[in-house]
Scaffold this motif. Sequence first.
Motif, PDB file in Angstrom:
ATOM      1  N   MET A 238       0.867  -1.248   0.096  1.00  0.00           N
ATOM      2  CA  MET A 238       0.207  -0.014  -0.042  1.00  0.00           C
ATOM      3  C   MET A 238       0.972   1.390   0.089  1.00  0.00           C
ATOM      4  SD  MET A 238      -3.262  -0.767   2.200  1.00  0.00           S
ATOM      5  CE  MET A 238      -2.440  -1.445   3.779  1.00  0.00           C
ATOM      6  N   PHE A 239       2.332   1.311   0.166  1.00  0.00           N
ATOM      7  CA  PHE A 239       3.146   2.392   0.338  1.00  0.00           C
ATOM      8  C   PHE A 239       4.183   2.119  -0.813  1.00  0.00           C
ATOM      9  CE2 PHE A 239       1.147   1.313   4.423  1.00  0.00           C
ATOM     10  CZ  PHE A 239       0.323   2.748   4.391  1.00  0.00           C
ATOM     11  N   GLY A 240       3.600   1.540  -1.970  1.00  0.00           N
ATOM     12  CA  GLY A 240       4.704   1.405  -3.195  1.00  0.00           C
ATOM     13  C   GLY A 240       5.270   2.558  -3.740  1.00  0.00           C
ATOM     14  N   LEU A 241       4.741   3.672  -3.351  1.00  0.00           N
ATOM     15  CA  LEU A 241       5.322   4.873  -3.823  1.00  0.00           C
ATOM     16  C   LEU A 241       5.078   6.141  -3.001  1.00  0.00           C
ATOM     17  CD1 LEU A 241       4.009   5.054  -7.618  1.00  0.00           C
ATOM     18  CD2 LEU A 241       6.314   4.813  -7.111  1.00  0.00           C
ATOM     19  N   GLY A 242       5.994   7.027  -3.006  1.00  0.00           N
ATOM     20  CA  GLY A 242       5.969   8.087  -1.843  1.00  0.00           C
ATOM     21  C   GLY A 242       4.554   8.998  -2.628  1.00  0.00           C
ATOM     22  N   ALA A 243       3.997   9.836  -1.536  1.00  0.00           N
ATOM     23  CA  ALA A 243       2.832  10.773  -1.963  1.00  0.00           C
ATOM     24  C   ALA A 243       2.993  11.544  -3.267  1.00  0.00           C
ATOM     25  CB  ALA A 243       2.593  11.533  -0.691  1.00  0.00           C
ATOM     26  N   ARG A 244       4.381  12.228  -3.248  1.00  0.00           N
ATOM     27  CA  ARG A 244       4.611  13.226  -4.584  1.00  0.00           C
ATOM     28  C   ARG A 244       4.658  12.018  -5.713  1.00  0.00           C
ATOM     29  NH1 ARG A 244       9.203  16.701  -1.663  1.00  0.00           N
ATOM     30  NH2 ARG A 244       7.888  17.629  -0.197  1.00  0.00           N
ATOM     31  N   GLU A 245       5.480  10.879  -5.499  1.00  0.00           N
ATOM     32  CA  GLU A 245       5.727  10.272  -6.760  1.00  0.00           C
ATOM     33  C   GLU A 245       4.346   9.547  -7.388  1.00  0.00           C
ATOM     34  OE1 GLU A 245       9.445  11.227  -4.725  1.00  0.00           O
ATOM     35  OE2 GLU A 245       7.456  10.495  -3.882  1.00  0.00           O
ATOM     36  N   ALA A 246       3.562   9.286  -6.542  1.00  0.00           N
ATOM     37  CA  ALA A 246       2.292   8.708  -6.789  1.00  0.00           C
ATOM     38  C   ALA A 246       1.408   9.675  -7.727  1.00  0.00           C
ATOM     39  CB  ALA A 246       1.331   8.057  -5.538  1.00  0.00           C
ATOM     40  N   VAL A 247       1.470  10.546  -7.374  1.00  0.00           N
ATOM     41  CA  VAL A 247       0.641  11.940  -8.265  1.00  0.00           C
ATOM     42  C   VAL A 247       1.428  11.976  -9.400  1.00  0.00           C
ATOM     43  CG1 VAL A 247       0.149  14.244  -8.477  1.00  0.00           C
ATOM     44  CG2 VAL A 247       0.047  13.230  -5.930  1.00  0.00           C
TER      45      VAL A 247
END
Length: 332
Positions: A238-247
């Motif tokens: 569920m945390f495969g990307l950082g918040a900024r990177e996911a966007v």
Amino acid sequence: MGGSAGGSVTAFAPDGVPEVRAGDDLAVLLLAVLGTGPAGGLLDGDVVVVTSKAVSKSEGRVVDGTREEHLAAETTRVVARRGPTTIARTHHGLTLAAAGIDGSNVERGRAVLLPVDPDASARRLRAALRARTGRTLGVVVTDTAGRAWREGQTDIAVGAAGVLVAEDFAGRFDAHGNELAVTAPAVADEIAGLAELAQGKLGGRPFAVVRGRADLVLPDGDDGPGARALVRAEDADMFGLGAREAVVRALRGDPADRTPFGRPAPAVELAGALLDALGVSAAHVDDDTLTVPPAAAPLAAVVAFAFGWHLAPEGGDDAGDGAARHIRRGTP
């Protein structure tokens, strides 16, 4: 093998280990400093813990250059970047700062890469110790990792042999009669953390022996699944990307980036997200298809990508359906 499931667990880390060099036999180095006293030697059911750095040094994984120079080669995917810090997923499936590449406790201008296969390294050390001592032992190879929700770092198991790496309490009952549904202590990680307290970061003690959990040590000939069994599947993280990177990844919409967003979500979850994020009410065609107004399609495609769905291309089976655009569930 049998033994206590707790009550008294100890860890000791011997001094006097020389600098580990390529080709060194870790079993010989450990046995040379253990001695034979009550706090030394090895007993059946002990778990030998060794840092990944010592393993890497013995396996010739010390390289010239900085961590940054070797980061790309040791990384399968960048999870997040914040200033000079890069969190990356390694070829082992581990998510670590700088892909686990270490520039400490090594000559200036050099870096230590993780072992190629830490579980295999643990198996070799277990076999070597068994051959020299006749003892039934477990082995855990450790590295230091941060935690997504907490400051600081702790040691975790990146390799293991002859050790039950996780206990399964599902279906058992506590003292109040409550059934435990998903309680699964990662005991190999707990062993790693305990050992690190005895080793210290600057003590020059790459080995530790954890005693008192012989119930976690597997019989000779059974190395178990290794620490790799503790690595969560990438599409279940569920945390495969950082918040900024996911966007950024969702906006880019590259099919190669789908996996870190997880398995496709149910239609009702995507519909709720579209309403929450865009104020768009998606119409349900079936469990695998939603429709949205054409004006909402560009932003709906971004949300859909993050939920494992995709906007169907214009034309084809969408042609003539009134102007609504179809969103379809992706393949798991």
